[in-house]
Scaffold this active site. Structure first.
Site, PDB file in Angstrom:
ATOM      1  N   GLU A  43       0.817  -1.223   0.000  1.00  0.00           N
ATOM      2  CA  GLU A  43       0.000   0.000   0.000  1.00  0.00           C
ATOM      3  C   GLU A  43       0.845   1.265   0.000  1.00  0.00           C
ATOM      4  O   GLU A  43       0.421   2.304  -0.516  1.00  0.00           O
ATOM      5  CB  GLU A  43      -0.961  -0.005   1.195  1.00  0.00           C
ATOM      6  CG  GLU A  43      -2.101  -1.023   1.067  1.00  0.00           C
ATOM      7  CD  GLU A  43      -1.714  -2.430   1.501  1.00  0.00           C
ATOM      8  OE1 GLU A  43      -0.538  -2.637   1.886  1.00  0.00           O
ATOM      9  OE2 GLU A  43      -2.580  -3.319   1.470  1.00  0.00           O
ATOM     10  N   GLN A 106      -8.774  -6.740  11.718  1.00  0.00           N
ATOM     11  CA  GLN A 106      -8.280  -5.705  10.819  1.00  0.00           C
ATOM     12  C   GLN A 106      -8.914  -4.342  11.081  1.00  0.00           C
ATOM     13  O   GLN A 106      -9.091  -3.537  10.176  1.00  0.00           O
ATOM     14  CB  GLN A 106      -8.435  -6.115   9.348  1.00  0.00           C
ATOM     15  CG  GLN A 106      -7.588  -7.351   9.042  1.00  0.00           C
ATOM     16  CD  GLN A 106      -7.332  -7.551   7.569  1.00  0.00           C
ATOM     17  OE1 GLN A 106      -8.185  -7.247   6.747  1.00  0.00           O
ATOM     18  NE2 GLN A 106      -6.155  -8.054   7.232  1.00  0.00           N
ATOM     19  N   LYS A 155     -17.649  -1.127   6.053  1.00  0.00           N
ATOM     20  CA  LYS A 155     -18.151  -2.056   5.045  1.00  0.00           C
ATOM     21  C   LYS A 155     -19.674  -2.007   4.926  1.00  0.00           C
ATOM     22  O   LYS A 155     -20.217  -2.131   3.823  1.00  0.00           O
ATOM     23  CB  LYS A 155     -17.679  -3.473   5.394  1.00  0.00           C
ATOM     24  CG  LYS A 155     -17.832  -4.432   4.236  1.00  0.00           C
ATOM     25  CD  LYS A 155     -17.093  -5.736   4.492  1.00  0.00           C
ATOM     26  CE  LYS A 155     -17.284  -6.697   3.326  1.00  0.00           C
ATOM     27  NZ  LYS A 155     -16.590  -7.977   3.560  1.00  0.00           N
ATOM     28  N   MET A 473      24.638   8.547   1.750  1.00  0.00           N
ATOM     29  CA  MET A 473      24.444   9.816   2.450  1.00  0.00           C
ATOM     30  C   MET A 473      24.749   9.657   3.938  1.00  0.00           C
ATOM     31  O   MET A 473      25.308  10.557   4.567  1.00  0.00           O
ATOM     32  CB  MET A 473      23.005  10.308   2.228  1.00  0.00           C
ATOM     33  CG  MET A 473      22.770  11.719   2.691  1.00  0.00           C
ATOM     34  SD  MET A 473      23.859  12.885   1.859  1.00  0.00           S
ATOM     35  CE  MET A 473      22.814  13.497   0.545  1.00  0.00           C
TER      36      MET A 473
HETATM   37  C1  LIG Z   1      12.707   5.463   5.095  1.00  0.00           C
HETATM   38  C2  LIG Z   1      14.025   6.085   5.388  1.00  0.00           C
HETATM   39  N1  LIG Z   1      14.866   5.515   6.266  1.00  0.00           N
HETATM   40  C3  LIG Z   1      16.066   6.068   6.519  1.00  0.00           C
HETATM   41  C4  LIG Z   1      16.455   7.226   5.898  1.00  0.00           C
HETATM   42  C5  LIG Z   1      17.799   7.851   6.220  1.00  0.00           C
HETATM   43  N2  LIG Z   1      18.642   7.874   5.003  1.00  0.00           N
HETATM   44  C6  LIG Z   1      18.765   8.965   4.219  1.00  0.00           C
HETATM   45  S1  LIG Z   1      19.728   8.705   2.879  1.00  0.00           S
HETATM   46  C7  LIG Z   1      20.071   7.133   3.358  1.00  0.00           C
HETATM   47  C8  LIG Z   1      20.970   6.249   2.539  1.00  0.00           C
HETATM   48  C9  LIG Z   1      20.434   5.973   1.200  1.00  0.00           C
HETATM   49  O1  LIG Z   1      21.272   5.037   0.573  1.00  0.00           O
HETATM   50  P1  LIG Z   1      21.139   4.784  -0.972  1.00  0.00           P
HETATM   51  O2  LIG Z   1      19.718   4.602  -1.353  1.00  0.00           O
HETATM   52  O3  LIG Z   1      22.058   3.684  -1.365  1.00  0.00           O
HETATM   53  O4  LIG Z   1      21.598   6.154  -1.607  1.00  0.00           O
HETATM   54  P2  LIG Z   1      23.051   6.812  -1.672  1.00  0.00           P
HETATM   55  O5  LIG Z   1      23.091   7.860  -0.612  1.00  0.00           O
HETATM   56  O6  LIG Z   1      24.054   5.740  -1.445  1.00  0.00           O
HETATM   57  O7  LIG Z   1      23.113   7.406  -3.031  1.00  0.00           O
HETATM   58  C10 LIG Z   1      19.413   6.830   4.556  1.00  0.00           C
HETATM   59  C11 LIG Z   1      19.509   5.545   5.255  1.00  0.00           C
HETATM   60  C12 LIG Z   1      15.525   7.800   4.995  1.00  0.00           C
HETATM   61  N3  LIG Z   1      15.780   8.943   4.351  1.00  0.00           N
HETATM   62  N4  LIG Z   1      14.338   7.204   4.738  1.00  0.00           N
END
Ligand SMILES: Cc1ncc(C[n+]2csc(CCOP(=O)(O)OP(=O)(O)O)c2C)c(N)n1
Ligand SMILES: [Mg+2]
Lengths: 575, 188
Positions: A43, A106, A155, A473
């Protein structure tokens, strides 16, 4: 009745997933052909797909899911849409009215759970109110500052018969935000613009939400005044990236020239942006020498973070129209000399070439991958979605957007897992366009199941994964803030992406030699079907420029900076 | 700036120089919020205050227009001037909210609160409680040989003062309604 209400609202597509509490509505869907139902795999994916659909068309996206776990799965998407002002209408099933409150199977307090993450929501207890409520939900989602709405339908209310009310007969809602801006305030802004020596337009997603007309007016205004323009992540495409007044994106990973111009300007004209913390950096030294004007449809965005000299409450399109008209009627005045010196200064900043990086012949740099993607796809009927992370920021920096509604990214909430389902939604709305999701290896795993949706509906979406085998990041921040202790920011045991794609029935390829990159991108574009291209990139590349948290715009780190431990002091507690 | 009354000094300089010198002053405001009386509307208002970290000192709510299904929520809140402005803007954004009145800035308002106080005691204390109640124009609405329940109406400060006096005289329990308020004069 639900399907009739949707049809009368002009809905052609619903993203959804069935379950016990919405079976009567699914039965209605089965017996008609006007509305297409896109069966997602989760979803959350339905809501992001609807967001992609909405953001790329300007029309509201519609979601239909069942009660309980389905409603809770939708919460992330709703919050995302709320933060980024995306019009979405979500219909959820609910246990029958006589069972509400009994912890039935649910059952979840859907309106309670989603109250803080919707613009408004309703629980319908009377079938006679059902159609009217759905019409209200569309009105609220699309009027004023757009956002998600939710209608929870027990429902028994779905089964009962009642009177249908068409949209024209629905109650007129008192919710009618003011669209026209105050003429006196607009005139005051014109006066400021006539005098300003170092003006800048700082635009945001509000321009895009206001409709294509607003972007058109913005272009006219920028070109006629000759003022420089920058934009937030959400506003990219409102003004064309190829325009010579374009400074590029601003903010934490914005361009040097854009941030420096924001810092040093004497007149800042905020059009449909909200002084988000990714934009302002350190608040008490944000653009210290400027007068600030703010055009926004949402009164609560004005003076929330940054105190402004002049507020204009109204829809960007309406305000820009009056602004242009008044500015022209007063003789199209600008401070020519001031502007000339200002542009000379900006050219010096531009000359720094903040997006330059050390390329390599051996390994693909992520920036290079995006530059090639841009080169090989620009001019095409192209839509870009992204996940969240370094790749997202690089995409914003290195891809150029010429038109609004072509760039779909999770800005306010920063939701990993947004891009893949969003690309599905965009492709549904634009079947013949080239839709590419610029993804990270970690983010794409958050809603990877949606590839199955793409395969089922033969959506030729392209997954362009910049695989650095890292939560890039996060790794960058650990380098900057935590002494290079890379706690849990590896993505070990990654799948073999092309093989995984093939298991879903999607074509896949890996590329790791820079010499093969163009060929791989071409194959991806030309392939008539869903395609996943895994680009193995440099694992330790950092995303620059960067304003470290807690620092002002003029304390940017550039590409050659030593980033280790760059975030310190007060900034360390910020995210 | 001719067209609008923008403060002088804003022509070259930043808005920061124009920041309200009272930015750190905490003000108390009474807001009257007219809402559709629909399910969840109170939760929405309260959720806004808790979600965004605003204060609620007092809150009362009741339907005031049966045919129009409208309720009036009276909220007493405290915050810096900027926060108060933000609270009003955020309230105004809630879909079933029709109007937000800041009774504190819209001129003098009449504020009243009703309280019931149970005071138990014998002898001198009992007499003294009754005497003070008379001075405060509190009514006795229940009485036993050992206790009274007083009903008092007035400003929150008056209720506070009365409660403070009753405490040493055997105050057992107090129930307060919270503030109801209307602006003075002929207009809504
Ligand atoms: C749902 C969620 N969980 C955690 C984060 C924290 N977060 C921000 S960027 C990132 C890393 C993303 O890694 P990737 O998709 O491989 O991208 P890259 O930075 O390596 O290009 C994380 C864990 C987030 N933004 N969203
Ligand atoms: Mg990664």
């Amino acid at each position: 009745m639900v399907v009739q209400a949707l049809k009368d609202q002009g809905v052609d597509t619903v993203f959804g997933y069935p379950g016990g509490a919405v079976l009567p509505i699914y039965d209605e869907i089965f017996q008609q052909n006007d509305i297409r139902h896109i069966l997602v795999r989760h979803e959350q994916g339905a809501v992001h797909a609807a967001e992609g659909y909405a953001r790329s068309t300007g029309k509201p996206g519609v979601v239909l899911v069942t009660s309980g776990p389905a409603a809770t799965n939708a919460v992330t998407g709703l919050t995302d849409a709320l933060m980024d002002s995306i019009p979405i209408v979500v219909l959820t099933g609910q246990v029958p009215t006589f069972m509400i409150g009994t912890d039935g199977f649910q059952e979840a307090d859907t309106v309670g759970i989603t109250r803080p993450c919707t613009k408004h929501n309703w629980l319908v207890k009377d079938t006679n109110m059902l159609a009217d409520t759905i019409h209200q939900a569309f009105h609220v989602a699309t009027t004023g500052r757009p956002g998600p709405t939710l209608v929870d339908i027990p429902k028994d209310v779905q089964f009962a018969t009642g009177t249908y009310i068409p949209p024209q007969k629905a109650r007129t809602s008192h919710y009618q935000p003011q669209k026209k801006g105050d003429i006196l305030a607009i005139t005051a802004l014109v006066e400021m613009m006539e005098e300003a020596e170092q003006p800048i337009f700082y635009t945001g997603g509000g321009v895009i939400n206001s409709g294509p007309g607003a972007s058109q007016l913005l272009r006219e205004l920028v070109d006629a005044t000759g003022f420089p323009i920058t934009s937030t992540l959400m506003g990219l495409g409102a003004y064309p990236a190829s325009g010579d007044k374009w400074l590029g994106m601003l903010g934490m990973h914005g361009l040097y020239e854009a941030n420096m111009a924001m810092h040093d300007c004497d007149l800042m004209i905020n059009i449909g942006a909200r002084f988000d913390d990714r934009i302002t950096g350190r608040i008490d030294s944000f653009s210290p020498g400027s007068k600030k004007a703010h055009i926004d449809i949402d009164a609560s965005s004005i003076n929330k973070v940054i105190h402004v000299d002049l507020a204009i409450l109204g829809d960007v399109g309406f305000v820009l129209e009056d602004l242009l008209r008044i500015w022209k009627s007063r003789g199209r005045k600008t401070n020519k000399e001031g502007l000339k010196a200002w542009w000379a200064q900006i050219e010096q900043w531009r000359a720094i070439d903040c997006l330059s990086y050390n390329n390599s012949e051996k390994i693909i740099k992520p920036q290079y991958a995006l530059q090639r993607l841009e080169e090989l796809t620009k001019g095409m009927d192209r839509y870009i979605t992204t996940e969240v992370g370094q790749h997202q920021m690089w995409a914003a920096q290195y891809l150029g957007f010429e038109d609004p509604n072509r760039w779909m990214t999770s800005g306010g909430l920063g939701t990993m897992g947004y891009g893949l389902p969003a690309s599905n939604g965009v492709q549904i709305a634009h079947p013949d366009a080239l839709v590419i999701n610029v993804a990270g290896d970690a983010s794409i795993m958050m809603n990877i199941q949606e590839i199955s949706t793409a395969v089922q509906f033969r959506l030729p979406v392209k997954q362009f994964i910049l695989n650095n085998e890292r939560l890039g990041m996060v790794r960058q921040w650990q380098q900057l803030l935590h002494g290079e202790r890379y706690s849990q920011s590896w993505t070990e045991s990654l799948p073999d992406f092309p093989k995984m794609a093939e298991a879903f029935g999607c074509k896949g390829r890996t590329v790791k030699d820079p010499a093969d990159l163009d060929d791989a991108i071409r194959e991806m574009i030309e392939y008539d079907g869903p395609f996943l291209l895994e680009v193995l990139v440099e694992k330790h590349e950092n995303c620059f420029p960067m304003i470290p948290s807690g620092e002002p715009h003029n304390k940017m780190l550039l590409g050659d900076a030593t980033a280790t431990d760059a975030i310190k002091g007060d900034g360390a507690v910020l995210v | 700036m001719a067209a609008l009354n923008i403060k002088k000094g804003s022509s070259r300089k930043s808005a920061y120089d124009l920041r309200d010198p009272n930015a750190d002053v905490i003000e108390r405001h009474t807001l009257a919020v007219i809402v559709d009386n629909e399910p969840g509307v109170l939760a929405r208002v309260i959720g806004l205050f808790s979600g965004r970290g605003y204060n609620i000192d007092s809150l009362t709510v009741a339907e005031v227009d049966h045919t129009g299904h409208q309720s009036r929520i009276t909220i007493v809140t405290t915050g810096t001037p900027a926060v108060i402005v933000q609270i009003k803007a955020q309230l105004g954004r809630i879909v079933p909210v029709h109007q937000v009145h800041d009774l504190t800035v819209e001129g003098f308002a009449v504020e009243r609160e009703l309280a019931l106080l149970k005071v138990a005691g014998l002898g001198e204390k009992r007499v003294e409680a009754l005497r003070l109640a008379d001075i405060f124009r509190a009514n006795v609405v229940d009485s036993t040989l050992q206790s009274f329940i007083f009903e008092i109406t007035g400003s929150p400060e008056k209720v506070d003062a009365f409660a403070d006096l009753m405490r040493p005289l055997g105050l057992v329990e107090i129930a307060r309604t919270g503030v109801a308020a209307l602006s003075r004069g002929g207009e809504a």
